[in-house]
Design a protein around this motif. Structure first.
Motif, PDB file in Angstrom:
ATOM      1  N   LEU A 112       0.834  -1.217   0.000  1.00 32.83           N
ATOM      2  CA  LEU A 112       0.000   0.000   0.000  1.00 32.83           C
ATOM      3  C   LEU A 112       0.866   1.263   0.000  1.00 32.83           C
ATOM      4  CD1 LEU A 112      -3.212  -0.566   2.131  1.00 32.83           C
ATOM      5  CD2 LEU A 112      -2.870  -0.689  -0.333  1.00 32.83           C
ATOM      6  N   LEU A 113       2.041   1.211   0.626  1.00 37.02           N
ATOM      7  CA  LEU A 113       2.961   2.354   0.561  1.00 37.02           C
ATOM      8  C   LEU A 113       3.412   2.612  -0.877  1.00 37.02           C
ATOM      9  CD1 LEU A 113       5.375   2.115   3.629  1.00 37.02           C
ATOM     10  CD2 LEU A 113       3.730   3.926   3.093  1.00 37.02           C
ATOM     11  N   LEU A 114       3.659   1.537  -1.605  1.00 36.83           N
ATOM     12  CA  LEU A 114       4.036   1.704  -3.016  1.00 36.83           C
ATOM     13  C   LEU A 114       2.897   2.324  -3.803  1.00 36.83           C
ATOM     14  CD1 LEU A 114       5.950  -1.650  -3.688  1.00 36.83           C
ATOM     15  CD2 LEU A 114       6.930   0.624  -3.388  1.00 36.83           C
ATOM     16  N   VAL A 115       1.671   1.896  -3.477  1.00 39.60           N
ATOM     17  CA  VAL A 115       0.498   2.500  -4.119  1.00 39.60           C
ATOM     18  C   VAL A 115       0.522   4.012  -3.904  1.00 39.60           C
ATOM     19  CG1 VAL A 115      -2.013   2.718  -3.973  1.00 39.60           C
ATOM     20  CG2 VAL A 115      -0.949   0.435  -3.926  1.00 39.60           C
ATOM     21  N   GLU A 116       0.802   4.405  -2.676  1.00 36.68           N
ATOM     22  CA  GLU A 116       0.828   5.838  -2.379  1.00 36.68           C
ATOM     23  C   GLU A 116       1.964   6.536  -3.147  1.00 36.68           C
ATOM     24  OE1 GLU A 116       1.964   6.949   1.515  1.00 36.68           O
ATOM     25  OE2 GLU A 116       1.134   8.978   1.356  1.00 36.68           O
ATOM     26  N   GLN A 117       3.138   5.865  -3.177  1.00 35.75           N
ATOM     27  CA  GLN A 117       4.286   6.442  -3.898  1.00 35.75           C
ATOM     28  C   GLN A 117       3.946   6.741  -5.354  1.00 35.75           C
ATOM     29  OE1 GLN A 117       7.846   4.071  -3.639  1.00 35.75           O
ATOM     30  NE2 GLN A 117       8.828   5.065  -5.370  1.00 35.75           N
ATOM     31  N   VAL A 118       3.327   5.776  -6.000  1.00 35.82           N
ATOM     32  CA  VAL A 118       2.925   5.987  -7.384  1.00 35.82           C
ATOM     33  C   VAL A 118       2.035   7.213  -7.493  1.00 35.82           C
ATOM     34  CG1 VAL A 118       1.580   5.037  -9.291  1.00 35.82           C
ATOM     35  CG2 VAL A 118       3.077   3.542  -7.959  1.00 35.82           C
ATOM     36  N   LYS A 119       1.136   7.334  -6.523  1.00 41.54           N
ATOM     37  CA  LYS A 119       0.149   8.410  -6.583  1.00 41.54           C
ATOM     38  C   LYS A 119       0.788   9.784  -6.424  1.00 41.54           C
ATOM     39  CE  LYS A 119      -3.393   8.541  -3.630  1.00 41.54           C
ATOM     40  NZ  LYS A 119      -4.442   7.816  -2.858  1.00 41.54           N
ATOM     41  N   VAL A 120       1.674   9.921  -5.432  1.00 44.96           N
ATOM     42  CA  VAL A 120       2.148  11.264  -5.093  1.00 44.96           C
ATOM     43  C   VAL A 120       3.488  11.661  -5.722  1.00 44.96           C
ATOM     44  CG1 VAL A 120       0.936  11.103  -2.892  1.00 44.96           C
ATOM     45  CG2 VAL A 120       3.383  10.595  -2.979  1.00 44.96           C
ATOM     46  N   LYS A 149       6.683  12.328  -8.237  1.00 46.50           N
ATOM     47  CA  LYS A 149       6.843  12.755  -9.632  1.00 46.50           C
ATOM     48  C   LYS A 149       7.860  11.893 -10.370  1.00 46.50           C
ATOM     49  CE  LYS A 149       4.951  17.216  -9.449  1.00 46.50           C
ATOM     50  NZ  LYS A 149       4.838  17.604  -7.997  1.00 46.50           N
ATOM     51  N   GLY A 150       8.846  11.372  -9.658  1.00 45.62           N
ATOM     52  CA  GLY A 150       9.901  10.590 -10.316  1.00 45.62           C
ATOM     53  C   GLY A 150       9.557   9.112 -10.481  1.00 45.62           C
ATOM     54  N   SER A 151       8.370   8.703 -10.016  1.00 43.91           N
ATOM     55  CA  SER A 151       8.004   7.281 -10.081  1.00 43.91           C
ATOM     56  C   SER A 151       6.714   7.046 -10.850  1.00 43.91           C
ATOM     57  CB  SER A 151       7.841   6.707  -8.659  1.00 43.91           C
ATOM     58  OG  SER A 151       9.003   6.820  -7.900  1.00 43.91           O
ATOM     59  N   PRO A 152       6.675   7.365 -12.115  1.00 44.37           N
ATOM     60  CA  PRO A 152       5.427   7.127 -12.855  1.00 44.37           C
ATOM     61  C   PRO A 152       5.147   5.636 -13.023  1.00 44.37           C
ATOM     62  CG  PRO A 152       7.172   7.812 -14.334  1.00 44.37           C
ATOM     63  CD  PRO A 152       7.728   7.930 -12.951  1.00 44.37           C
ATOM     64  N   LYS A 207       0.245   7.377 -14.237  1.00 49.48           N
ATOM     65  CA  LYS A 207       0.974   6.600 -13.246  1.00 49.48           C
ATOM     66  C   LYS A 207       0.501   5.151 -13.274  1.00 49.48           C
ATOM     67  CE  LYS A 207       2.519  10.478 -11.234  1.00 49.48           C
ATOM     68  NZ  LYS A 207       2.253  10.629  -9.786  1.00 49.48           N
ATOM     69  N   LEU A 208       1.444   4.234 -13.107  1.00 50.28           N
ATOM     70  CA  LEU A 208       1.081   2.810 -13.187  1.00 50.28           C
ATOM     71  C   LEU A 208       1.821   1.991 -12.147  1.00 50.28           C
ATOM     72  CD1 LEU A 208      -0.128   0.285 -14.603  1.00 50.28           C
ATOM     73  CD2 LEU A 208       1.789   0.404 -16.204  1.00 50.28           C
ATOM     74  N   MET A 209       1.074   1.121 -11.454  1.00 53.98           N
ATOM     75  CA  MET A 209       1.708   0.141 -10.575  1.00 53.98           C
ATOM     76  C   MET A 209       1.440  -1.244 -11.151  1.00 53.98           C
ATOM     77  SD  MET A 209       1.240  -0.517  -6.542  1.00 53.98           S
ATOM     78  CE  MET A 209       2.291  -1.719  -5.704  1.00 53.98           C
TER      79      MET A 209
END
Ligand SMILES: Nc1ncnc2c1ncn2[C@@H]1O[C@H](COP(=O)(O)OP(=O)(O)OP(=O)(O)O)[C@@H](O)[C@H]1O
Ligand SMILES: Nc1ncnc2c1ncn2[C@@H]1O[C@H](COP(=O)(O)OP(=O)(O)OP(=O)(O)O)[C@@H](O)[C@H]1O
Ligand SMILES: Nc1ncnc2c1ncn2[C@@H]1O[C@H](COP(=O)(O)OP(=O)(O)OP(=O)(O)O)[C@@H](O)[C@H]1O
Ligand SMILES: Nc1ncnc2c1ncn2[C@@H]1O[C@H](COP(=O)(O)OP(=O)(O)OP(=O)(O)O)[C@@H](O)[C@H]1O
Ligand SMILES: Nc1ncnc2c1ncn2[C@@H]1O[C@H](COP(=O)(O)OP(=O)(O)OP(=O)(O)O)[C@@H](O)[C@H]1O
Ligand SMILES: Nc1ncnc2c1ncn2[C@@H]1O[C@H](COP(=O)(O)OP(=O)(O)OP(=O)(O)O)[C@@H](O)[C@H]1O
Ligand SMILES: [Mg+2]
Ligand SMILES: [Mg+2]
Ligand SMILES: [Mg+2]
Ligand SMILES: [Mg+2]
Ligand SMILES: [Mg+2]
Ligand SMILES: [Mg+2]
Lengths: 267, 267, 267, 267, 267, 267
Positions: C43-51, C53-56, C160-162
């Protein structure tokens, strides 16, 4: 007595036996006990298929070195059965065909057999039907799968089928798993010196004093090669003597016979 | 009592059981405890599929040597369930087809099953469905992938499915990863001497004093081969005695019986 | 608080969660700390993707033994994200398709995702998507190349994509080079005895005095197999007891439970 | 002075640099001497192509571990040259295409380049262009033959071409024989602790007292992974802290940073 | 006398001998006893086919190192037989054809032969017909299966056929199983020093005092290579001397001759 | 005198020599005795083809490390012969074609040559024509079979043909059996220090006191790489010095030259 004499050939009613006869170019002579035993057992299986209720399908494999007489034996069993449908499946009639066409051809022979109350199918030289070559090894898995299924599939109710296979590549068939698909397996051997002697006596091309040494030199030879060898030797060293020898006027010179063996046997 | 007696066969309403019956050509006799145990456990799984909510899909593998009775067992479970859809998937009906056609055929059987509230699918001789041959080894990866997915895919909501697989190539299935796709696996063994004795007593073709030695000679034989052997021996050494033996007038000669074992067993 | 409780399932607006829900047939129970930890990190990765800029593009692999709960976990993360596009790519919906069609299907899912500002794609059972079989080994290189490129290709600007992958064949994926294409990898383990105990307490099908021994016997079992085992044992030795057990009137007999373990575990 | 400063990016007239820029998502920072040296040498080759008469074709390979900055470097050289034709050939734009189509596409890029007086072609991730997978190994021999010929074929008279390849599978390219087809090869390394420190100073996300330990922990990390790791750590243990960190209000907690390294590095 | 003198060539009535003649570009000279012996034995087989009733099919393989004279020998036997149908099957006329087309071509030659009472088919360079390459090894199994069947299939009743094969890859043919399909095999050797001397005497290009050393240097050389070597040496060190040497005005310089051997022989 | 001086290039009447000339981008300089010797011997073979009656086909292979000058040598022989048909067969003009198309193209070149009284065909980089890659190894057996037949097939009566092959993969060609198909083979070596010195003297880019050390550093370098290296070094450390060096105003700095060697030589 159910068992016919070995070289009496009783053609079956309704079965085309031309192909079968052609498989025995040099006729059938007495060439020892093992060949006779296999013939008798095979005929017992023929009877089993005919009379038993629990055996609508009996499968039997004849294996042995190249030229040991497997095809001639199978053909003779087919001819000597009184079955209305006897068919030989051989690579000779399927040269160059695609494996799927060969496969369809084989299936067709089985489907035809299923229509006859009593049938025999000879799968001659199974390694050739499978397009086997030891390098790799390579072979047609399509055909091998087909054979494995056909060798276990019961004919429709009321129909009986015997399948006789021949092969000189037992260990290959074994590694494919086709051997296990046969109920019974018989080994057809090369000739021992005394078996060869019997054949030579019937052919009558050697002087009496040479026949034992000739037979000794033929020890462990397959019967088919024996015939080729006699033909070669019969030409004589300078050619031209064949007629004299076959008509009995002359005998094969034992020295020239030994020479010919050198050309034929590979060390 | 939920468990039916072993050889009583109760045909299921609405399911075509012809194919299934044909798989048990020699009927079902009592042949020892292990076979009985497997049968009972399989019926418990049938019940589980029926009553449980968390098990819409139960998969069970019967593995054992060639001829040990796997197909007959699976067919009997299928017949004895009261499921409206019972279907056997076998290589026999797909001879010579391309792997993608076979694949489509198998998928179709599952899709049909998904329409019935309660179904059993028998995947008979999985190695043959996969066109397996030990050399290489070769097999259809298309079909093996398809089976692995089908064996894990839940039927639609409200539908229940039991899958019974049979194989005599456990280690191959294992190396492909298909074994892991089955929830439960049962080993179907060859007969021990005392199991064989039970069967011989029911067949009644030996003299009383021979039955123990005959059973001993049959130790470790698969049940299917046992039947073939009895048929061969029943012909007698010179043929012609089968009827007398099956009608009980004569008994199989133990010496001839030993002879026949030689032909059938490979060393 | 960003992290939802583990078994609360909040459906995402706009995303079809039917497929996802079906992946969790036995619901989500508390089965130990490792499973919980993985869920939180994902779920933290989900948030990272969302917020960020360097992790699309963020990619995460869940690997572990068959049945350890990977798919259920991935589906839960997908459901608990509030992403408008959540899609599961599974071999189940592509049975029998040619590898190039599967490939096109997978690419399509990514192309669709690129149109949504926030997306999650679950690549379920990657070895199955790749048609992997250990013999050879064989697999679709077309699909594996496609995945390796898709796992590194950035979505178009502003999107953005996970990607969450699952597999039980880590070493295969590793040897192909797909593991390196994932940024993060988590190991989803089997249950330890005390994890199993937690689950059994929630299921409440054992007598209090049996629960410890039962949990001990379940040590190292994947959670999916645990559920199957409980269902089997619940039928009782002679069938028919399932309802009584699930309704709490009876408890599973520990001896019968041990018996069932024998059928399920392979040695 | 011919050599531009490392992070100044001067767009070339007439060349579409969008693809090239997208290859440097995290910009270009000073990350140590080796990267700078390679950049300068590559620019000298650019000049050689331009001015020399005997070098109408110069080929240069950048090889190094995954994520070490090869693509970004090559793209920067392409941008910083003042060549009218600069093109990147990447597997991303050829997903799922048949190898012969990919081949045609690559040949087209060269044919186009032959029309421009001065051209640069970047063959990005050559192992991916070749559809390489270590198992087997497998790869497209059609594409590899094509590359080997293209890397040696002179452009038409009066035209000049520089080819820059990138790869993280040097030993594979070597065993195919593609390495020998390049005139020059440069190794692009991971970051050493002091290189990493330079980058961290520019990013300014750690407290001063943590920066050395953080850099030490990043020893031997490829620059691309470094960026991913910083993003993960910036979310904070419970999520939500990314904005504060990027705006400089907070710093990354070193303990959480160590935790994230565990998830990213595989042992 | 049945055996013709070795270098007298008697064209057969009705057989196209152009191809055959072209196979003996340097004519037929006396090059030692082994070559003569093989020729005589082959003619005896020709006679056997003609007169014998049990040998409608005789097959003979000539094997030996590259250039040892196999094709020339086979062609000579074909020409010297008085058979109406003599045909050479060679890879030269089937360049680039698909294996199935080649296969059909070969079968056609046999079918044509079956229409003639007496036929000879030369299968020249069997390894080339089979598209053999030692790496792998690879070869056409389609053609090899076809040959194996054709080499054993009897012509129709009343027709006679002799097949002569040539090969320099005996051990390959052996591993395929094609050797066993031939009744007789002869080894065609390189020349010994005294065989070479005989040839040199007939060519008359060396001074008398050089002929022994030249012959010694040619020990173990195949006859075809010997001819190439003489041609090279005849040009002289600076070119231009060939005419003088062939007209007998000059002799080859032994020192230059040794030089040429270095270029031709690989160590 | 039949032998032309090494670097004088006499264009043949009627033969298109554009392709041939383009193969010698850096011209032909004196680079040592071995190169000269090979050139002279090759011209003797040209003469042999022209004047001899027993040699309508002469085949010659130039093998040696990558860049050692094989193609330039072969092209020069082609140009210096006065043959009306001189053709180079190269992978460059067949990029991306299917192997059967390439095969047809090659056959066409031979068929065309058969129409000219005197022809030379250069098979350039045979391993590339065969699409060879060491992994596997893989290569086109279709093309290799075609070459093996073409290299042995005589042109029609009255026509003469010389074939010159080049390769840097001798041991591969050997294992395929293509080497044996060539009558003569010459090894084209890298340069020794004193050969390199000769070349450097002709190029005149080093100060007199540096020429020996430079030549020493070039020991064992192929001539093609030597040219590339000089071009690199001529740019100077900071770029821009090439013109001054080629015009003779400046000399290459030996230290920078050593630096460049590092980039070019792989250890
Ligand atoms: N008693 C016999 N049994 C078998 N063959 C005999 C017997 N007597 C004579 N023959 C002759 O021996 C030859 C046996 O050849 P056959 O083709 O049957 O051997 P094979 O084992 O099938 O050979 P291959 O391995 O080549 O298929 C036949 O020509 C047959 O006429
Ligand atoms: N109790 C029994 N269990 C199984 N088979 C029995 C039993 N009693 C009799 N049989 C008979 O034994 C035979 C078993 O053969 P079956 O084809 O089932 O074996 P299989 O293991 O499937 O063989 P294969 O490995 O060849 O597929 C059948 O003919 C069946 O009628
Ligand atoms: N906390 C949990 N985490 C994961 N699964 C759980 C949990 N609690 C209950 N389950 C149940 O356990 C089962 C896990 O099965 P799942 O299919 O996810 O395993 P898997 O590892 O994907 O298996 P496979 O390797 O076969 O793909 C599901 O039925 C799920 O409902
Ligand atoms: N000096 C630099 N050199 C190279 N990359 C840099 C530099 N400074 C920052 N970067 C960033 O580091 C990243 C390097 O990633 P890049 O894709 O170039 O690595 P790669 O070696 O091509 O990876 P892969 O092996 O996955 O193809 C880019 O995002 C780039 O913006
Ligand atoms: N007595 C002889 N026997 C065979 N060849 C001879 C003899 N005398 C001269 N020659 C010549 O020697 C050459 C033999 O070459 P031939 O092509 O027959 O060899 P080969 O063994 O078939 O070679 P390859 O292995 O390349 O097929 C021919 O040119 C032939 O004219
Ligand atoms: N005496 C010479 N012999 C050969 N090449 C020379 C000579 N003098 C100068 N050169 C130059 O050296 C270069 C040799 O390269 P060439 O392409 O012929 O090598 P190669 O061995 O064919 O290389 P590859 O293995 O890559 O095919 C050419 O540019 C040629 O102009
Ligand atoms: Mg036979
Ligand atoms: Mg079965
Ligand atoms: Mg899963
Ligand atoms: Mg890259
Ligand atoms: Mg020849
Ligand atoms: Mg070259």
């Amino acid at each position: 007595d159910f068992l016919n004499a070995l070289h009496e050939i009783v053609p079956a009613f309704g079965a085309s036996t031309d192909d079968l006869r052609r498989s025995r170019l040099n006729g059938m002579v007495d060439c020892g006990d093992r060949h006779k035993h296999i013939y008798q057992r095979a005929l017992l299986l023929v009877e089993q298929v005919k009379v038993s209720k629990g055996s609508p399908l009996v499968t039997c494999l004849l294996e042995g070195p190249s030229g040991s007489g497997k095809t001639a034996l199978a053909a003779t069993v087919g001819i000597d059965s009184d079955f209305p449908y006897v068919k030989i499946v051989s690579a000779e009639t399927m040269i160059g065909l695609h494996e799927s066409t060969k496969c369809a051809h084989i299936v067709k022979v089985f489907e035809d057999a299923y229509k006859s109350p009593l049938s025999i199918i000879i799968l001659d030289d199974i390694e050739r039907l499978l397009e086997y070559v030891p390098i790799g090894p390579r072979f047609s898995n399509l055909i091998s799968q087909t054979l494995m299924v056909l060798l276990k599939r019961f004919p429709p109710e009321g129909k009986k089928l015997m399948v006789i296979g021949t092969t000189s590549e037992l260990s290959f068939l074994d590694s494919v798993g086709i051997c296990d698909a046969f109920s019974v397996t018989y080994h057809v051997p090369t000739l021992k010196a005394n078996d060869a002697k019997k054949v030579l006596q019937q052919l009558n091309v050697f002087a009496d004093e040479d026949i034992d040494s000739a037979a000794e030199a033929l020890n462990d030879m397959p019967i088919k090669k024996l015939y080729m060898l006699i033909e070669m030797a019969a030409q004589g060293e300078a050619g031209g003597s064949a007629e004299a020898i076959y008509s009995g006027k002359e005998k094969i010179k034992i020295a020239h016979f030994y020479d010919c063996i050198q050309d034929v046997v590979r060390y």
